[in-house]
Write a protein that holds these residues in place. Structure first.
Motif, short mmCIF file in Angstrom:
data_model
loop_
_atom_site.label_atom_id
_atom_site.label_comp_id
_atom_site.label_asym_id
_atom_site.label_seq_id
_atom_site.Cartn_x
_atom_site.Cartn_y
_atom_site.Cartn_z
N VAL A 180 0.82 -1.21 0.00
CA VAL A 180 0.00 0.00 0.00
C VAL A 180 0.85 1.26 0.00
O VAL A 180 0.36 2.35 -0.33
CB VAL A 180 -0.96 0.01 1.21
N LYS A 181 2.15 1.11 0.34
CA LYS A 181 3.00 2.30 0.35
C LYS A 181 4.46 1.90 0.21
O LYS A 181 4.91 0.96 0.86
CB LYS A 181 2.80 3.12 1.63
N LEU A 182 5.17 2.61 -0.67
CA LEU A 182 6.62 2.47 -0.79
C LEU A 182 7.26 3.71 -0.18
O LEU A 182 7.17 4.80 -0.74
CB LEU A 182 7.04 2.31 -2.25
N GLN A 183 7.89 3.54 1.00
CA GLN A 183 8.50 4.70 1.66
C GLN A 183 9.84 5.08 1.04
O GLN A 183 10.33 6.17 1.25
CB GLN A 183 8.70 4.41 3.16
N ARG A 184 10.45 4.18 0.30
CA ARG A 184 11.73 4.47 -0.35
C ARG A 184 11.66 4.03 -1.81
O ARG A 184 10.99 3.06 -2.16
CB ARG A 184 12.88 3.73 0.36
N ALA A 185 12.39 4.79 -2.66
CA ALA A 185 12.43 4.49 -4.09
C ALA A 185 13.84 4.06 -4.47
O ALA A 185 14.79 4.17 -3.69
CB ALA A 185 12.01 5.72 -4.89
N LEU A 197 10.73 0.90 4.82
CA LEU A 197 10.95 0.70 3.38
C LEU A 197 9.63 0.60 2.62
O LEU A 197 9.45 1.24 1.59
CB LEU A 197 11.77 -0.56 3.13
N PHE A 198 8.70 -0.20 3.14
CA PHE A 198 7.40 -0.34 2.49
C PHE A 198 6.37 -0.86 3.50
O PHE A 198 6.73 -1.40 4.54
CB PHE A 198 7.46 -1.25 1.26
N THR A 199 5.09 -0.67 3.17
CA THR A 199 4.00 -1.09 4.04
C THR A 199 3.08 -2.03 3.27
O THR A 199 2.69 -1.75 2.14
CB THR A 199 3.19 0.12 4.53
N LEU A 200 2.74 -3.14 3.92
CA LEU A 200 1.83 -4.13 3.34
C LEU A 200 0.51 -4.14 4.11
O LEU A 200 0.51 -4.05 5.34
CB LEU A 200 2.43 -5.54 3.41
N ASP A 201 -0.60 -4.24 3.38
CA ASP A 201 -1.89 -4.54 3.99
C ASP A 201 -2.00 -6.05 4.00
O ASP A 201 -2.25 -6.68 2.96
CB ASP A 201 -3.02 -3.91 3.18
N SER A 202 -1.77 -6.66 5.19
CA SER A 202 -1.57 -8.10 5.25
C SER A 202 -2.63 -8.80 6.08
O SER A 202 -2.81 -8.52 7.28
CB SER A 202 -0.20 -8.41 5.84
N ALA A 203 -3.34 -9.76 5.45
CA ALA A 203 -4.27 -10.61 6.17
C ALA A 203 -3.51 -11.56 7.09
O ALA A 203 -4.02 -11.96 8.14
CB ALA A 203 -5.13 -11.40 5.18
N ASP A 204 -2.27 -11.92 6.72
CA ASP A 204 -1.45 -12.79 7.58
C ASP A 204 -1.19 -12.13 8.92
O ASP A 204 -1.25 -12.77 9.98
CB ASP A 204 -0.11 -13.08 6.90
N LEU A 205 -0.90 -10.82 8.90
CA LEU A 205 -0.64 -10.09 10.14
C LEU A 205 -1.91 -10.02 10.98
O LEU A 205 -1.87 -10.21 12.20
CB LEU A 205 -0.13 -8.69 9.82
N SER A 206 -3.03 -9.74 10.32
CA SER A 206 -4.30 -9.68 11.04
C SER A 206 -4.62 -11.02 11.69
O SER A 206 -5.07 -11.08 12.84
CB SER A 206 -5.43 -9.30 10.07
N SER A 207 -4.33 -12.10 10.97
CA SER A 207 -4.57 -13.44 11.52
C SER A 207 -3.67 -13.71 12.72
O SER A 207 -4.08 -14.32 13.71
CB SER A 207 -4.33 -14.48 10.43
N ALA A 208 -2.42 -13.25 12.64
CA ALA A 208 -1.48 -13.44 13.75
C ALA A 208 -1.96 -12.70 15.00
O ALA A 208 -1.87 -13.21 16.13
CB ALA A 208 -0.10 -12.97 13.36
#
Length: 336
Positions: A58-63, A74-85
């Motif tokens: 959802v976001k790249l903090q660095r190019a 560095l980057f941000t993920l919208d992760s169902a794996d994290l939500s499940s954890a």
């Protein structure tokens, strides 16, 4: 004109005016050792950044090309794996609290001889299992670098493990990343790089850690660079009979790029040797000869074994003695 084994220059020959003779010199020389190589990043300073969870970027903090410091996002993920954890951790914590209450109640009843031992032991066992499950889920969140506090339980922010620069980018904002073994980007600290050279087996004895080296790069043909030997390989390549030698090169100016081809020259230890000008040598078939002065304008052809080139001179390994006078110019005209 031949006079036995000697070659005499006639008095009326114009060669007498152009022929030059000089003495064989003994001097301290360093036998250079050259080898091909290429520029490489230090393995411990090149990190292929992978995500331990899948999700949408959802976001790249660095190019590509950006400088980063250790800990920078560095980057941000919208992760169902994290939500499940997080969900697993919440359920495990609730189960632990319930098991703790049940165990406390069974303990009181058992101590008052109201409940059977087997009920008390079953509650104790359930409490232990719930404690273990809760710790596992906490460890999983800690492994992911996610706290158990507030904030989004879906946004996973991956941070740089080292300081350096983003040198490769394979992820794109909005794309779904489902391969936890594939790097999203690569971060490297290239302030110091290494030239890795393949050095012949016969030259290994002349190398040592800390030895200076001169580096010539195809990208900069008119310049030479200095480096220092940091590592000499422990294992010989059985096919090429060479050993890998790593030379550290200061790259704070960013001129060296991994993959560049280069040639490195190591300076061997100084030793006394006989040297002659390159112009004194005459190639005759398979042999190399010089013409040794035996009298005024009288010369003897002599085979010599030659070593490495040192500037405009060549080391003589055998066939001459220091102080002997040889033709150093126009000697080729004395050749048969």
């Amino acid at each position: 004109m031949h006079d036995g084994v000697l070659i005499a220059v006639p008095e009326n020959s114009p060669l007498r005016a152009s022929l030059q003779v000089a003495a064989v010199e003994s001097q301290q020389v360093q036998r250079p050792i050259s080898a091909p190589g290429s520029i490489e990043a230090a393995p411990e300073k090149l990190v292929k950044v992978t995500s331990p969870v899948t999700g949408r970027i959802v976001k790249l903090q660095r190019a590509l090309g950006d400088s980063v410091k250790a800990g920078d996002p560095l980057f941000t993920l919208d992760s169902a794996d994290l939500s499940s954890a997080f969900g697993d951790a919440t359920k495990a914590e609730a189960t632990l609290r319930q098991a703790q209450r049940d165990f406390a109640r069974q303990k009181l009843l058992f101590e008052a001889d109201i409940t059977a031992r087997k009920d008390y032991e079953a509650a104790e066992l359930a409490f232990g299992a719930a404690t273990s499950d809760a710790q596992v889920t906490k460890n999983r969140l800690a492994q992911l670098g996610a706290g158990t506090g507030g904030g989004s339980h879906r946004d996973y922010v991956l941070r740089s493990p080292i300081s350096g620069r983003v040198i490769e980018m394979t992820g794109a904002q909005g794309g779904y990343w489902n391969d936890i073994n594939a790097p999203v980007m690569t971060v490297a600290d290239l302030s110091t790089v290494f030239l890795t050279a393949s050095v012949s087996e016969k030259d290994i004895a002349a190398l040592r850690v800390g030895q200076k080296a001169r580096i010539d790069l195809s990208a900069y043909p008119d310049q030479a660079f200095d480096g220092t030997v940091k590592y000499i390989g422990e294992v010989l390549d059985a096919d090429t009979r060479t050993v890998k030698v790593r030379v550290a090169v200061d790259n704070r100016q960013g001129r060296f790029r991994p993959g560049m081809f280069a040639k490195v020259v190591f300076s061997g230890e100084a030793h006394p040797a006989l040297t002659v000008p390159a112009s004194a040598l005459v190639q005759s078939g398979l042999y190399t000869k010089v013409f040794v002065e035996k009298g005024p304008f009288a010369f003897e052809a002599r085979k010599v074994a030659v070593g490495p080139v040192i500037g405009d001179r060549i080391e003589i390994l055998s066939g001459l003695q220091a102080g002997e006078r040889i033709a150093v110019k126009e000697g080729v005209l004395l050749n048969d």
